[in-house]
Scaffold this active site. Structure first.
Site, PDB file in Angstrom:
ATOM      1  N   ASP A 245      21.665   4.909   3.057  1.00 50.55           N
ATOM      2  CA  ASP A 245      22.346   4.159   2.003  1.00 50.55           C
ATOM      3  C   ASP A 245      22.638   2.772   2.587  1.00 50.55           C
ATOM      4  OD1 ASP A 245      24.174   2.977   0.328  1.00 50.55           O
ATOM      5  OD2 ASP A 245      25.402   4.765   0.048  1.00 50.55           O
ATOM      6  N   LYS A 277      25.947  -6.484  -3.455  1.00 50.68           N
ATOM      7  CA  LYS A 277      26.738  -6.831  -2.260  1.00 50.68           C
ATOM      8  C   LYS A 277      26.023  -7.964  -1.513  1.00 50.68           C
ATOM      9  CE  LYS A 277      28.994  -2.323  -1.830  1.00 50.68           C
ATOM     10  NZ  LYS A 277      28.283  -1.291  -2.588  1.00 50.68           N
TER      11      LYS A 277
HETATM   12  N1  DSN Z   1      33.331  -0.072  -2.913  1.00 51.07           N
HETATM   13  C1  DSN Z   1      32.324  -0.440  -1.954  1.00 51.07           C
HETATM   14  C2  DSN Z   1      32.905  -1.138  -0.777  1.00 51.07           C
HETATM   15  O1  DSN Z   1      33.848  -1.873  -0.956  1.00 51.07           O
HETATM   16  O2  DSN Z   1      32.432  -0.982   0.318  1.00 51.07           O
HETATM   17  C3  DSN Z   1      31.517   0.713  -1.531  1.00 51.07           C
HETATM   18  O3  DSN Z   1      31.196   1.493  -2.610  1.00 51.07           O
END
Ligand code: DSN
Length: 482
Positions: A245, A277
């Site tokens: 992941d 991200k």
């Molecule tokens: N919520 C994410 C984080 O802040 O790392 C992971 O799912």
């Protein structure tokens, strides 16, 4: 951020969009406008957040959202999916090219969805079960009660070995509060108490004893590199499937900062990720896999997922196209350089970091060194305009709610253009807040793990310095909503 299209075009696009929304529900237009102002004004250090480009954001706001398109490219359960087919095919092509993957499935709506698709695909491939086979080829609502009973029996004893939560692992890697912890018997691997690094020898010994079906690698709060070649070697030894992941570090893989043993794609049979991200795309998920799992992965919808979100797949395609540009490699390298500069700056000022530093985009501050819990530190920092999140540290005495850690990450500030020299100033601001915060008390005067007291004037002084820093790097400079 990309300089194209021109400022005028971007401003016009977003301003017009908000005008249209304001005509129906002004409170929503106002909230959208307020969000960009909040983001512009804060020092965003949440390691899992970023700023998507205007092109990515705009790709989501349109009529692709109106289409149902269950199925896969060229094989849909709904008519009229010609344009969705184009969108999905382009996104998958970019994903395959960018990551060097044999197969890409871009439908998952989130990271947990991508993981569920992957779990199901591995189960379907690896577990000998007529009931499971039937479940894989039929619509779920065609299964009889007997099918379900057999399915539960066959799936009952599957095992997963994942990184422990306090070492930086993720909830969806087999932990009880998540469905993955109910689908699998989970055992955790952790980090060495001295070095804070993954203990591969202990992992190997545990895998030999536990014999998991899946070994899952990946993290949301581990500040170092993971050797995926070694992880695959261990998985092969015990006949497990290696799943990675890479949600947190997908941008570093895309940007070729993580290569060789540290690039999961050539080593794992299946890789999942979010797209929002470090990869800097829209909020969503994705699965990459080898040929042997491709058919099962493509059954993610309808097995695990609802209908795909074509507008979000369009935005994924745009973000993946951006990530294939040479500038994205430079960005990914700067994310890591900035994280290292931030970690060095914190360490020089006396902060204790888990593992002593970072090799990726995040660092984990052990705030017990400041006499604080993570909760107190998080709130004091927020009062001064620094947005972080509390996070457990290995063997955390304060548990997962109060915690002893603060996680900081650099993907967002790097997108904004902050440099390594400026990360030292960020470290100074964080250290100033933490060293001038003390433990607060409950109403009855007892020390509280949640309450804090920040010395008078510190929040204002730090917020001003932070505003000066941010003013040099305007966020979305091409967008003027006034
Ligand atoms: N919520 C994410 C984080 O802040 O790392 C992971 O799912």
């Amino acid at each position: 951020m990309s300089a194209e299209p021109t400022r005028t075009t971007e401003s016009t696009a977003f301003r017009s969009g908000l005008d249209v929304i304001r005509g129906i529900e002004p409170r929503i237009a106002d909230a959208i406008g307020a969000e960009i102002e909040d983001q512009r004004a804060s020092l965003k250090l949440i390691a899992s957040e970023n700023y998507a480009s205007p092109a990515v954001l705009l790709a989501m706001g349109n009529w692709l959202s109106d289409k149902y398109a269950e199925g896969t490219v060229g094989r849909r359960f709904y008519a009229g999916c010609r344009n969705v087919d184009t969108v999905e095919a382009v996104a998958a092509e970019h994903a395959r090219e960018l990551f060097g993957a044999r197969h890409a499935y871009v439908q998952p709506h989130s990271g947990i969805d991508a993981n569920l698709v992957a779990f199901w695909a591995v189960l379907a491939q690896r577990v000998e079960s007529p009931a499971l086979e039937r479940a894989g080829v039929r619509q779920v609502n065609e299964l009889t009660d007997e099918d379900w009973a057999a399915l539960r029996r066959d799936l009952g004893d599957q095992r997963m070995l994942g990184m422990s939560l306090d070492a930086g692992g993720h909830l969806t890697h087999g932990f009880r509060p998540n469905i993955s912890g109910k689908m699998f018997h989970q055992r955790s691997y952790g980090t060495d108490p001295e070095t804070g690094l993954i203990d591969y020898d202990a992992l190997r010994a545990s895998a030999r004893e536990f014999r998991p079906l899946i070994i899952i690698a990946g993290y949301s709060a581990y500040p170092r590199l993971v050797n995926f070649r070694l992880m695959r070697e261990i998985a092969d030894e015990v006949d497990a499937t290696l799943m990675v992941d890479m949600a947190h570090f997908a941008g570093l893989v895309a940007g070729k900062v993580l290569t060789g043993d540290f690039d999961p794609v050539p080593h794992a049979q299946i890789v999942t990720t979010t797209t929002h991200k470090s990869l800097r795309g829209p909020r969503g998920g994705m699965v990459l896999c080898d040929d042997s799992l491709a058919d099962q992965v493509d059954r993610g919808c309808p097995m695990v997922l609802g209908g795909p979100l074509p507008h979000v797949m369009a935005a994924k395609a745009v973000a993946l196209a951006e990530a294939r540009q040479p500038e994205f490699r430079a960005y990914a390298q700067r994310v890591v350089d900035n994280a290292r500069a931030l970690a060095d700056g914190l360490t020089r000022r006396g902060a204790r970091l888990v593992t002593g530093g970072t090799d990726n985009h995040l660092a984990l501050i052990d705030v017990s060194g400041y006499g604080l819990t993570g909760r107190q530190a998080e709130e004091a920092l927020l009062e001064a305009g620094i947005v972080t999140n509390r996070n457990a540290i290995p063997r955390d005495p304060n548990g997962a709610w109060y915690t002893s850690g603060i996680r900081v990450g650099t993907p967002a500030l790097t997108t904004r253009g902050l440099t390594t020299a400026e990360m030292d100033e960020v470290a100074e601001l964080i250290d100033t807040v933490l060293s001038r915060t003390s433990v607060g008390t409950t109403r009855s005067g007892k020390p509280s793990k949640a309450a804090y007291a920040l010395e008078d004037g510190v929040a204002k002084q730090v917020a001003e310095r932070s505003a000066d820093l941010l003013a040099k790097h305007p966020l979305y400079p091409g967008i003027d909503l006034s």
